[in-house]
Design a protein around this motif. Structure first.
Motif, short mmCIF file in Angstrom:
data_model
loop_
_atom_site.label_atom_id
_atom_site.label_comp_id
_atom_site.label_asym_id
_atom_site.label_seq_id
_atom_site.Cartn_x
_atom_site.Cartn_y
_atom_site.Cartn_z
N VAL A 1 20.89 1.91 6.62
CA VAL A 1 20.59 3.31 6.32
C VAL A 1 19.77 3.41 5.04
O VAL A 1 18.80 4.17 4.95
CB VAL A 1 21.88 4.14 6.22
CG1 VAL A 1 21.59 5.54 5.68
CG2 VAL A 1 22.55 4.22 7.59
N GLY A 2 20.15 2.62 4.03
CA GLY A 2 19.39 2.63 2.79
C GLY A 2 17.95 2.18 3.00
O GLY A 2 17.01 2.73 2.40
N VAL A 3 17.75 1.19 3.87
CA VAL A 3 16.40 0.71 4.16
C VAL A 3 15.58 1.81 4.85
O VAL A 3 14.40 2.00 4.56
CB VAL A 3 16.47 -0.56 5.04
CG1 VAL A 3 15.10 -0.89 5.64
CG2 VAL A 3 16.96 -1.73 4.21
N ALA B 1 6.81 5.95 2.72
CA ALA B 1 5.81 6.69 3.50
C ALA B 1 5.27 7.87 2.70
O ALA B 1 4.07 8.17 2.74
CB ALA B 1 6.42 7.17 4.81
N LEU B 2 6.15 8.54 1.96
CA LEU B 2 5.72 9.65 1.12
C LEU B 2 4.79 9.14 0.01
O LEU B 2 3.74 9.74 -0.26
CB LEU B 2 6.92 10.36 0.52
CG LEU B 2 6.63 11.55 -0.41
CD1 LEU B 2 5.85 12.62 0.34
CD2 LEU B 2 7.93 12.13 -0.97
N ARG C 1 -0.73 0.12 -2.52
CA ARG C 1 -0.59 -1.14 -1.81
C ARG C 1 0.87 -1.48 -1.52
O ARG C 1 1.24 -1.74 -0.37
CB ARG C 1 -1.26 -2.27 -2.60
CG ARG C 1 -2.74 -2.52 -2.25
CD ARG C 1 -2.82 -3.08 -0.84
NE ARG C 1 -4.20 -3.22 -0.39
CZ ARG C 1 -4.97 -4.26 -0.62
NH1 ARG C 1 -4.55 -5.26 -1.38
NH2 ARG C 1 -6.18 -4.32 -0.12
N PRO C 2 1.76 -1.52 -2.56
CA PRO C 2 3.15 -1.83 -2.24
C PRO C 2 3.83 -0.77 -1.37
O PRO C 2 4.66 -1.11 -0.52
CB PRO C 2 3.82 -1.93 -3.62
CG PRO C 2 2.89 -1.27 -4.56
CD PRO C 2 1.52 -1.44 -4.01
N ALA C 3 3.46 0.50 -1.55
CA ALA C 3 4.07 1.56 -0.74
C ALA C 3 3.68 1.41 0.73
O ALA C 3 4.52 1.53 1.63
CB ALA C 3 3.66 2.93 -1.26
N THR C 4 2.40 1.12 0.99
CA THR C 4 1.94 0.97 2.37
C THR C 4 2.54 -0.28 3.00
O THR C 4 2.97 -0.26 4.17
CB THR C 4 0.40 0.90 2.41
OG1 THR C 4 -0.14 2.04 1.74
CG2 THR C 4 -0.09 0.88 3.84
N ALA C 5 2.58 -1.37 2.25
CA ALA C 5 3.17 -2.60 2.77
C ALA C 5 4.66 -2.40 3.08
O ALA C 5 5.16 -2.88 4.11
CB ALA C 5 2.99 -3.74 1.77
N THR C 6 5.37 -1.71 2.19
CA THR C 6 6.80 -1.45 2.41
C THR C 6 7.01 -0.60 3.66
O THR C 6 7.90 -0.86 4.47
CB THR C 6 7.41 -0.76 1.19
OG1 THR C 6 7.25 -1.60 0.04
CG2 THR C 6 8.88 -0.46 1.40
N THR C 7 6.18 0.43 3.82
CA THR C 7 6.27 1.29 5.01
C THR C 7 6.06 0.46 6.27
O THR C 7 6.82 0.58 7.25
CB THR C 7 5.23 2.41 4.93
OG1 THR C 7 5.40 3.14 3.72
CG2 THR C 7 5.38 3.36 6.10
N PHE C 8 5.05 -0.37 6.26
CA PHE C 8 4.75 -1.21 7.43
C PHE C 8 5.92 -2.14 7.75
O PHE C 8 6.35 -2.25 8.91
CB PHE C 8 3.49 -2.03 7.15
CG PHE C 8 3.29 -3.19 8.09
CD1 PHE C 8 3.02 -2.97 9.44
CD2 PHE C 8 3.38 -4.49 7.63
CE1 PHE C 8 2.84 -4.04 10.31
CE2 PHE C 8 3.20 -5.56 8.50
CZ PHE C 8 2.93 -5.34 9.84
N VAL C 9 6.48 -2.81 6.74
CA VAL C 9 7.56 -3.77 6.97
C VAL C 9 8.79 -3.06 7.53
O VAL C 9 9.42 -3.55 8.49
CB VAL C 9 7.90 -4.50 5.66
CG1 VAL C 9 9.20 -5.29 5.80
CG2 VAL C 9 6.76 -5.44 5.26
N VAL D 1 -1.43 0.44 13.19
CA VAL D 1 -2.16 1.24 12.20
C VAL D 1 -1.65 0.95 10.79
O VAL D 1 -2.45 0.75 9.86
CB VAL D 1 -2.03 2.74 12.54
CG1 VAL D 1 -2.60 3.59 11.40
CG2 VAL D 1 -2.75 3.06 13.84
N LEU D 2 -0.34 0.91 10.61
CA LEU D 2 0.22 0.64 9.30
C LEU D 2 -0.13 -0.76 8.82
O LEU D 2 -0.40 -0.97 7.62
CB LEU D 2 1.74 0.82 9.32
CG LEU D 2 2.25 2.25 9.51
CD1 LEU D 2 3.77 2.25 9.66
CD2 LEU D 2 1.83 3.14 8.35
N GLY D 3 -0.15 -1.72 9.72
CA GLY D 3 -0.50 -3.08 9.34
C GLY D 3 -1.92 -3.17 8.81
O GLY D 3 -2.18 -3.84 7.80
N LEU D 4 -2.86 -2.49 9.46
CA LEU D 4 -4.24 -2.52 9.01
C LEU D 4 -4.41 -1.74 7.71
O LEU D 4 -5.20 -2.13 6.84
CB LEU D 4 -5.16 -1.97 10.09
CG LEU D 4 -5.37 -2.92 11.27
CD1 LEU D 4 -6.05 -2.23 12.42
CD2 LEU D 4 -6.19 -4.13 10.83
#
Length: 379
Positions: free
Chosen positions: A81-83, A91-92, A101-109, A132-135
């Protein structure tokens, strides 16, 4: 050149060299920056059912689920749930462009991890979201339209390079077109789909809902008639194939984008496709020519309508298509296109609005009017 092509025939080496040049060509990342902003809310909408369940003490393990692989790591409930909430926060931050960069990578993962926790989580629209998130995670899409860029300017540091090798953009274009092509071809070879059986059965199951809507009886009767779906299914298939092909050519691209938006609005209102329509419409921004400020809008700063149009362009030109420049008092409104073509008056207004993401769908058909077409040819 690709080492694998060194020993190939000259014709093959030439094709490989041009392909390498295409992948490495530096282009504007503005479209991907805008897509990053739009993808943030799409991710939040995607995560909303999982987050809502977590607030009620439920997670995927409390219902039927089937892991993709026995070795795939499954977190304890509270950690999971925390993840999820971390993914929403990321995402925000991605949409705002804060620590992009870290925010987008975290969202993708996190979105990817959640997708593969269970086969019941898998839907094609969610797989598209992961792609899309990966790219976006590997593209330098935080140098514009971002808090990071604003903080950089505030601190007096030089702006980052707004261009980059275009391969993430080309790859996403290929994926976008492939989705329409694969969907259209699969329906084309499926006799139940191409013959209208699938759509007819879907509408039949939803007949009670249709009758509850404030629709005339003839509309309900038409939508539930088998012969209507025999023709409608073919229209759907041809629409998807037209979008898949039309997006690649400049002469048909605007028509394909317009049809794609109408297509997704239609299926959003008639089928449960989760976030697919919102994501697919957002991804269409990548088909803009990857260059910025290559059109000029000349306005008379003493004329109220001109000033209002200039303000509208400054507010809604999210793809940075225009430079707004003052003209002499008393001058007519004028657009100078990237090829030097000049368009004035009302046709210039229509052309301008057709190039802004928020107004394009409503104004693109206006460009077909004879007066506008004559003005563009005369320019």
């Amino acid at each position: 050149m690709n080492p694998a092509a060194v020993g190939a025939p000259p014709r093959v080496r030439g094709l490989v060299a041009r392909f390498d040049d295409l992948l490495g060509r530096r282009v504007s990342m503005r479209a991907l920056a805008l897509l990053r902003v739009l993808a943030g809310p799409v991710v939040l909408l995607h995560l909303q059912p999982f987050l809502s369940d977590s607030l009620h003490g439920r997670i995927y393990q409390d219902a039927f689920y089937e892991p993709y692989a026995s070795w795939y790591p499954q977190l304890p409930g509270d950690v999971y749930v925390g993840v999820l909430w971390l993914g929403a926060a990321a995402a925000l931050a991605m949409a705002l462009g804060f620590l992009t960069r870290p925010a987008t990578a975290t969202t993708f993962v996190i979105v990817t991890y959640n997708l593969f926790l269970s086969t019941t989580h898998f839907h094609n629209n969610r797989a598209y979201l992961v792609i899309v998130l990966g790219l976006l995670a590997v593209a330098p899409c935080g140098r514009e339209l971002s808090v990071d860029a604003w903080l950089r300017r505030r601190s007096g540091r030089p702006a980052g390079d707004l261009s980059a090798p275009g391969w993430p953009l080309w790859l996403l274009r290929f994926e976008c077109a492939a989705i329409y092509g694969a969907s259209g071809l699969s329906k084309l070879v499926d006799p139940d789909w191409f013959g209208g059986t699938v759509t007819w059965q879907r509408v039949g199951r939803a007949r009670d809902q249709l009758e509850a809507w404030p629709l005339p009886d003839w509309v309900v009767s038409t939508l539930t008639d088998r012969s209507f779906h025999v023709a409608a299914a073919k229209f759907v298939v041809l629409t998807e194939l037209f979008i898949a092909v039309g997006l690649w050519w400049r002469g048909s691209r605007y028509a394909a984008v317009w049809v794609a938006v109408a297509f997704h609005l239609g299926i959003q209102g008639s089928a449960s496709v989760q976030v697919f329509s919102f994501l697919a419409i957002s991804v269409l921004v990548i088909w803009a020519v990857p260059s910025t400020r290559d059109r000029v809008l000349r306005i008379d700063p003493t004329a109220g309508p001109h000033r209002r149009l200039g303000a509208l362009v400054r507010a809604l030109d999210w793809l940075a298509r225009f430079r707004v420049e003052p003209a002499r008092p008393g001058s007519r409104l004028e657009i100078v296109d990237r090829d030097g073509t000049k368009i004035g008056g009302a046709p210039a207004v229509a052309f301008t609005l057709s190039r802004l993401p928020l107004t394009a769908w409503f104004t693109l058909p206006v460009l077909l009017l004879p007066a506008v077409r004559r003005a563009r040819r005369a320019g």
